[in-house]
Design a protein around this motif. Structure first.
Motif, PDB file in Angstrom:
ATOM      1  N   GLY A   1     -10.275 -64.145  -3.379  1.00 29.39           N
ATOM      2  CA  GLY A   1     -11.408 -65.068  -3.362  1.00 29.39           C
ATOM      3  C   GLY A   1     -12.658 -64.468  -2.750  1.00 29.39           C
ATOM      4  O   GLY A   1     -13.770 -64.869  -3.069  1.00 29.39           O
ATOM      5  N   ILE A   2     -12.479 -63.512  -1.854  1.00 30.67           N
ATOM      6  CA  ILE A   2     -13.645 -62.893  -1.221  1.00 30.67           C
ATOM      7  C   ILE A   2     -14.127 -61.689  -2.036  1.00 30.67           C
ATOM      8  O   ILE A   2     -15.326 -61.516  -2.257  1.00 30.67           O
ATOM      9  CB  ILE A   2     -13.306 -62.461   0.225  1.00 30.67           C
TER      10      ILE A   2
ATOM     11  N   LEU B   1     -17.670 -60.477  -5.238  1.00 32.34           N
ATOM     12  CA  LEU B   1     -18.563 -59.415  -4.775  1.00 32.34           C
ATOM     13  C   LEU B   1     -18.542 -58.199  -5.703  1.00 32.34           C
ATOM     14  O   LEU B   1     -19.321 -57.268  -5.520  1.00 32.34           O
ATOM     15  CB  LEU B   1     -18.182 -58.988  -3.356  1.00 32.34           C
TER      16      LEU B   1
ATOM     17  N   VAL C   1     -19.887 -57.133  -8.355  1.00 33.81           N
ATOM     18  CA  VAL C   1     -20.991 -57.457  -9.257  1.00 33.81           C
ATOM     19  C   VAL C   1     -20.927 -56.680 -10.577  1.00 33.81           C
ATOM     20  O   VAL C   1     -21.186 -57.260 -11.634  1.00 33.81           O
ATOM     21  CB  VAL C   1     -22.344 -57.246  -8.553  1.00 33.81           C
TER      22      VAL C   1
ATOM     23  N   LEU D   1     -20.242 -69.244 -12.131  1.00 35.84           N
ATOM     24  CA  LEU D   1     -19.980 -70.681 -12.011  1.00 35.84           C
ATOM     25  C   LEU D   1     -18.485 -70.960 -12.202  1.00 35.84           C
ATOM     26  O   LEU D   1     -17.911 -71.819 -11.529  1.00 35.84           O
ATOM     27  CB  LEU D   1     -20.818 -71.467 -13.019  1.00 35.84           C
TER      28      LEU D   1
ATOM     29  N   VAL E   1     -33.946 -61.992  -9.917  1.00 28.53           N
ATOM     30  CA  VAL E   1     -32.660 -62.641 -10.166  1.00 28.53           C
ATOM     31  C   VAL E   1     -31.673 -62.452  -9.032  1.00 28.53           C
ATOM     32  O   VAL E   1     -30.688 -63.174  -8.914  1.00 28.53           O
ATOM     33  CB  VAL E   1     -32.072 -62.123 -11.499  1.00 28.53           C
TER      34      VAL E   1
ATOM     35  N   PHE F   1     -30.027 -65.277  -7.054  1.00 26.49           N
ATOM     36  CA  PHE F   1     -28.839 -66.041  -7.459  1.00 26.49           C
ATOM     37  C   PHE F   1     -27.625 -65.680  -6.601  1.00 26.49           C
ATOM     38  O   PHE F   1     -26.562 -66.270  -6.731  1.00 26.49           O
ATOM     39  CB  PHE F   1     -28.537 -65.793  -8.946  1.00 26.49           C
TER      40      PHE F   1
ATOM     41  N   VAL G   1     -25.085 -68.174  -5.048  1.00 24.64           N
ATOM     42  CA  VAL G   1     -23.837 -68.697  -5.598  1.00 24.64           C
ATOM     43  C   VAL G   1     -22.610 -67.920  -5.094  1.00 24.64           C
ATOM     44  O   VAL G   1     -21.719 -68.511  -4.486  1.00 24.64           O
ATOM     45  CB  VAL G   1     -23.902 -68.779  -7.133  1.00 24.64           C
ATOM     46  N   PRO G   2     -22.554 -66.583  -5.305  1.00 26.58           N
ATOM     47  CA  PRO G   2     -21.406 -65.898  -4.693  1.00 26.58           C
ATOM     48  C   PRO G   2     -21.349 -66.083  -3.168  1.00 26.58           C
ATOM     49  O   PRO G   2     -20.254 -66.113  -2.591  1.00 26.58           O
ATOM     50  CB  PRO G   2     -21.611 -64.427  -5.070  1.00 26.58           C
TER      51      PRO G   2
ATOM     52  N   ILE H   1     -19.496 -69.034  -2.566  1.00 28.75           N
ATOM     53  CA  ILE H   1     -18.092 -68.934  -2.996  1.00 28.75           C
ATOM     54  C   ILE H   1     -17.270 -68.210  -1.934  1.00 28.75           C
ATOM     55  O   ILE H   1     -16.241 -68.699  -1.481  1.00 28.75           O
ATOM     56  CB  ILE H   1     -17.959 -68.192  -4.342  1.00 28.75           C
ATOM     57  N   VAL H   2     -17.728 -67.033  -1.531  1.00 24.04           N
ATOM     58  CA  VAL H   2     -16.913 -66.242  -0.593  1.00 24.04           C
ATOM     59  C   VAL H   2     -16.906 -66.848   0.803  1.00 24.04           C
ATOM     60  O   VAL H   2     -16.036 -66.559   1.615  1.00 24.04           O
ATOM     61  CB  VAL H   2     -17.378 -64.763  -0.510  1.00 24.04           C
TER      62      VAL H   2
ATOM     63  N   TYR I   1     -16.052 -69.763   1.785  1.00 26.24           N
ATOM     64  CA  TYR I   1     -14.946 -70.640   2.166  1.00 26.24           C
ATOM     65  C   TYR I   1     -13.650 -69.916   2.483  1.00 26.24           C
ATOM     66  O   TYR I   1     -12.991 -70.255   3.474  1.00 26.24           O
ATOM     67  CB  TYR I   1     -14.798 -71.747   1.120  1.00 26.24           C
TER      68      TYR I   1
ATOM     69  N   ILE J   1     -13.574 -67.108   3.755  1.00 25.33           N
ATOM     70  CA  ILE J   1     -13.858 -66.470   5.045  1.00 25.33           C
ATOM     71  C   ILE J   1     -13.681 -67.470   6.190  1.00 25.33           C
ATOM     72  O   ILE J   1     -13.024 -67.179   7.192  1.00 25.33           O
ATOM     73  CB  ILE J   1     -15.285 -65.874   5.049  1.00 25.33           C
TER      74      ILE J   1
ATOM     75  N   GLN K   1     -27.044 -54.071  -7.823  1.00 29.62           N
ATOM     76  CA  GLN K   1     -25.736 -54.711  -7.688  1.00 29.62           C
ATOM     77  C   GLN K   1     -25.251 -54.773  -6.242  1.00 29.62           C
ATOM     78  O   GLN K   1     -24.715 -55.785  -5.794  1.00 29.62           O
ATOM     79  CB  GLN K   1     -24.704 -53.986  -8.564  1.00 29.62           C
TER      80      GLN K   1
ATOM     81  N   TYR L   1     -27.178 -57.332  -4.321  1.00 30.77           N
ATOM     82  CA  TYR L   1     -26.697 -58.671  -4.651  1.00 30.77           C
ATOM     83  C   TYR L   1     -25.430 -59.003  -3.868  1.00 30.77           C
ATOM     84  O   TYR L   1     -25.327 -60.030  -3.202  1.00 30.77           O
ATOM     85  CB  TYR L   1     -26.427 -58.721  -6.157  1.00 30.77           C
ATOM     86  N   ALA L   2     -24.467 -58.085  -3.925  1.00 28.22           N
ATOM     87  CA  ALA L   2     -23.192 -58.320  -3.242  1.00 28.22           C
ATOM     88  C   ALA L   2     -23.387 -58.365  -1.728  1.00 28.22           C
ATOM     89  O   ALA L   2     -22.791 -59.191  -1.039  1.00 28.22           O
ATOM     90  CB  ALA L   2     -22.191 -57.233  -3.617  1.00 28.22           C
TER      91      ALA L   2
ATOM     92  N   ALA M   1     -24.869 -61.622  -0.562  1.00 26.86           N
ATOM     93  CA  ALA M   1     -23.879 -62.704  -0.606  1.00 26.86           C
ATOM     94  C   ALA M   1     -22.918 -62.606   0.570  1.00 26.86           C
ATOM     95  O   ALA M   1     -22.691 -63.584   1.298  1.00 26.86           O
ATOM     96  CB  ALA M   1     -23.104 -62.655  -1.924  1.00 26.86           C
ATOM     97  N   LEU M   2     -22.387 -61.418   0.790  1.00 24.60           N
ATOM     98  CA  LEU M   2     -21.408 -61.251   1.861  1.00 24.60           C
ATOM     99  C   LEU M   2     -22.065 -61.455   3.229  1.00 24.60           C
ATOM    100  O   LEU M   2     -21.520 -62.158   4.092  1.00 24.60           O
ATOM    101  CB  LEU M   2     -20.775 -59.860   1.782  1.00 24.60           C
TER     102      LEU M   2
ATOM    103  N   SER N   1     -21.150 -75.831  -4.294  1.00 23.38           N
ATOM    104  CA  SER N   1     -21.673 -74.563  -4.801  1.00 23.38           C
ATOM    105  C   SER N   1     -22.056 -74.675  -6.262  1.00 23.38           C
ATOM    106  O   SER N   1     -23.006 -74.042  -6.720  1.00 23.38           O
ATOM    107  CB  SER N   1     -20.632 -73.459  -4.634  1.00 23.38           C
TER     108      SER N   1
ATOM    109  N   GLY O   1     -25.675 -73.796  -7.865  1.00 21.27           N
ATOM    110  CA  GLY O   1     -25.928 -72.824  -8.915  1.00 21.27           C
ATOM    111  C   GLY O   1     -26.814 -73.396 -10.019  1.00 21.27           C
ATOM    112  O   GLY O   1     -27.763 -72.750 -10.469  1.00 21.27           O
TER     113      GLY O   1
END
Lengths: 100, 552
Positions: free
Chosen positions: A32-33, A37, A39, A60, B79, B82, B85-86, B89-90, B92, B94, B261, B264-265, B268-269, B305, B309
């Motif tokens: 899930g983590i 990530l 990408v 989504l 972009v 965005f 959104v990830p 997601i991540v 929860y 965590i 990329q 982006y990651a 999010a993290l 989430s 999005g």
């Protein structure tokens, strides 16, 4: 992950090795983590779904998937928590059944 | 903008007035003995179950951040925004991992702030102080983001803002909204946002559902919206090819280019790891009834989430609707202004503004309690009475809000998402001290302090040196910078965290080798898995969040 740490230190739990269940919970959460990530996996326009580029619908779609993983992890963790409690000398949880 | 729409403004003012009255009346809602104790001022209700915790914690996600900052980045063709959104997601999985442990140890020892835990675990007031100060500092830009949300809505309605108006006319409406917020927070404490939250959430759910399901159908469907947005970005890139090549402008797009990329990651993290270090997030967590409430919530919160999005994509919908604004933050409000009937637009604007006031109030209260408990009481006046503590927190809630105002006036308000990301750079540096400590006491307290300091300095300097696109020599232009020894850009907070951890590991080895005192750990292994009903676990944290610890 919360699965198995060093943990011989003073003050830290003496052991957190909670057996197979704990490892499965750890793997579910790790997926899930890590998956959201990665990408490069989903960084593209095609294939589209309902007009949404892949980049958007994939992310989504990840939301319910990761949520499901977390639900399964929650159910499993109740069991591994009981073992963890035993290992630090706590009694079984009184309301343990009510959670399931 | 200029023209003020009477219907819109009337509806907006009506809701704003209702909320203001509610805010002051809240002082009398379910009144305790007196608001002169932190217990009363700092937390109006307690013992939250799954539903209310979902509502409380989830409410932190629907802020001006959702409506203004994230869609603005997409509207502007950046972009990478965005990543929200990830990020959600991540988040929860965590929190599923470490929050229950923090809940347990806090309820065993009566810890109310993360700094309390640090002090108990490491026997160090100084390390706890570092954590508390970081929480105070990082909260300010987060509140600033909320204020910008209000400002943007006011501007779209035609009041305030405008580059040709004088300073007073430009910022006066914002100051008024801000003063009202400060006054009722001061008077009513946490009861004010708690009561207003009912109005806020009702309005917001209505607006969100209409906005993400009805609006796109009016604009030709999502497929059309994506195509129009991409065409407009392609046209921009073609027209500005020279500027993009020289670095004076950034290329736009609807799919991140490969070089972005990792940015982006890492955004999010980094944001996910940072969120639950903030004092206001932990308040909601510690107020929940037991560990299972937390874990169940980790599975339920992602419902938010999904809407987040779709809301973010309204940035593209604004392009498809032909909204043209110079300030991208105005994209979604301008879209509402254009597409909705006047009365509904007024309602939507009220929802956004109130949706910014509630978290701003909660954040300032949580930060103020951190001050009172871990700075004032720990260092300045250890024998403070309950009344003195409440007074300190009330005053500090004002100071924190003024700090936020400084950020609004001092930083580039065109890019409000950077406010949240700058706060993240700071707050993330407390992660090793809090989260690692939940699992191990291997790290030495002074090594953690040194790692924190290095991370803070590196993160702040690096963020300071990021210029705004096209403005050489400007500062705080974004959250991304090239990672040392690579040519890839990443979120500064995460890079700083890695350096922080490296310093902490190396110094721990050194300090252990020369046997520097480690302090006495108050906690025991069983503290970290204890649940409600176990011996020694307090059902309710006395004084939460802010009065004296009730002992172990």
């Amino acid at each position: 992950m919360a699965v198995a740490g060093p943990g011989k230190e003073r003050g830290a739990p003496a052991t957190r090795v909670t057996g197979g269940t704990g490892i499965v919970v750890g793997i579910l959460l790790a997926v899930g983590i890590v998956l959201p990530l990665l990408v490069p996996v989903y960084d593209s326009d095609a294939p589209r779904l309902g007009g949404f580029p892949f980049f958007y619908w994939f992310q989504l779609a990840l939301i319910p998937v990761v949520s499901l993983l977390t639900v399964v992890a929650f159910r499993l963790s109740l069991r591994s928590t009981d073992k963890e409690r035993e290992s630090v000398g706590l009694p079984p949880r009184k309301d343990a059944e009510g959670d399931r | 903008m200029g023209n003020v729409n009477g219907v819109e403004l009337a509806i907006f003012l009506f809701f704003f007035a209702v909320v203001t009255v509610l805010g002051f009346m809240a002082a009398r809602w379910r009144k305790g003995d007196s608001l002169d104790s932190l217990d009363e001022w700092g937390l109006g209700g307690r013992g939250f179950g799954t539903f209310i915790t979902w509502f409380l914690v989830g409410g932190d996600i629907y802020t001006a951040y959702t409506f203004i900052a994230v869609p603005a980045t997409l509207y502007a063709g950046s972009v990478v925004g965005f990543f929200a959104v990830p990020y959600t997601i991540v988040l929860y999985p965590i929190i599923f991992i470490f929050l229950p442990r923090l809940w347990s140890v806090s309820h065993r020892h009566g810890y109310v702030t993360p700094a309390d835990f640090v002090r108990g675990r490491f026997d160090s007031k100084v390390l706890a102080l570092a954590v508390a100060i970081t929480g105070l500092l990082a909260t300010m830009p987060y509140i600033a983001l909320q204020l910008i949300g209000i400002q943007v809505v006011l501007e779209v309605m035609g009041i305030g803002g405008g580059s040709d108006s004088t300073f007073l006319a430009k910022d006066l409406p914002l100051f008024i909204a801000f003063a009202v917020l400060a006054a009722y927070t001061y008077a009513s404490g946490l009861r004010a946002p708690a009561l207003i939250a009912f109005v806020k959430d009702t309005l917001i759910y209505v607006v969100i559902l209409v906005a993400v399901f009805w609006l796109p159908s009016q604009l030709g469907g999502w497929g059309h919206i994506f195509d129009v947005a991409q065409q407009s970005f392609d046209a921009f890139n073609k027209d500005n090819a020279d500027a993009i090549a020289s670095g004076a402008a950034a290329a736009k797009g609807s799919i991140p280019p490969p070089v972005a990329q990792w940015a982006y990651a890492s955004l999010a993290l980094g944001s996910a790891l940072a969120l639950f270090m903030y004092p206001h997030s932990l308040t909601g967590v510690l107020a929940s009834k037991n560990r299972s409430v937390l874990r169940r919530n980790a599975a339920l919160l992602p419902a938010y989430s999904f809407l987040l999005g779709l809301l973010a994509l309204l940035g593209f919908a604004a392009i498809a609707a032909g909204v043209t604004v110079d300030n991208p933050q105005q994209a979604v409000p301008a879209l509402f202004d254009k597409q909705f009937p006047d009365w509904f637009a007024g309602l939507a604007f009220a929802a956004i503004a109130i949706g910014a006031l509630v978290p701003a109030a909660i954040m300032s209260i949580a930060a103020a309690n951190l001050w009172t408990r871990n700075v004032y009481k720990a260092f300045i006046n250890p024998g403070a009475t309950a009344k003195q503590e409440a007074t300190q927190s009330k005053l500090m809630s004002l100071v924190v809000k003024f700090g936020a105002l400084v950020f609004v006036l001092g930083l580039d308000a065109q890019n409000a998402i950077n406010f949240q990301l700058l706060g993240g750079v700071w707050i993330l540096q407390t992660l090793p001290t809090i989260v690692f400590a939940l699992y191990t006491r291997w790290f030495h307290r002074w090594a953690l302090l040194a790692g924190w300091a290095v991370g803070m300095v590196y993160g702040t300097l690096t963020a300071y040196n990021v210029p705004k696109p096209g403005e050489a020599g400007s500062h705080f232009g974004g959250p991304l910078q090239v990672i040392p020894f690579t040519d890839t850009k990443g979120y500064i907070a995460l890079t700083a965290l890695v350096i922080n951890i490296l310093v902490a590991v190396v110094l721990t080895l050194v300090l252990r080798a020369v046997k520097v005192g480690e302090g006495v750990d108050q906690t025991r292994p069983s503290d970290y898995v204890a649940d409600s009903g176990d011996p020694g676990v307090e059902e309710v944290l006395v004084g939460e969040p802010g009065t004296a610890p009730s002992g172990g």
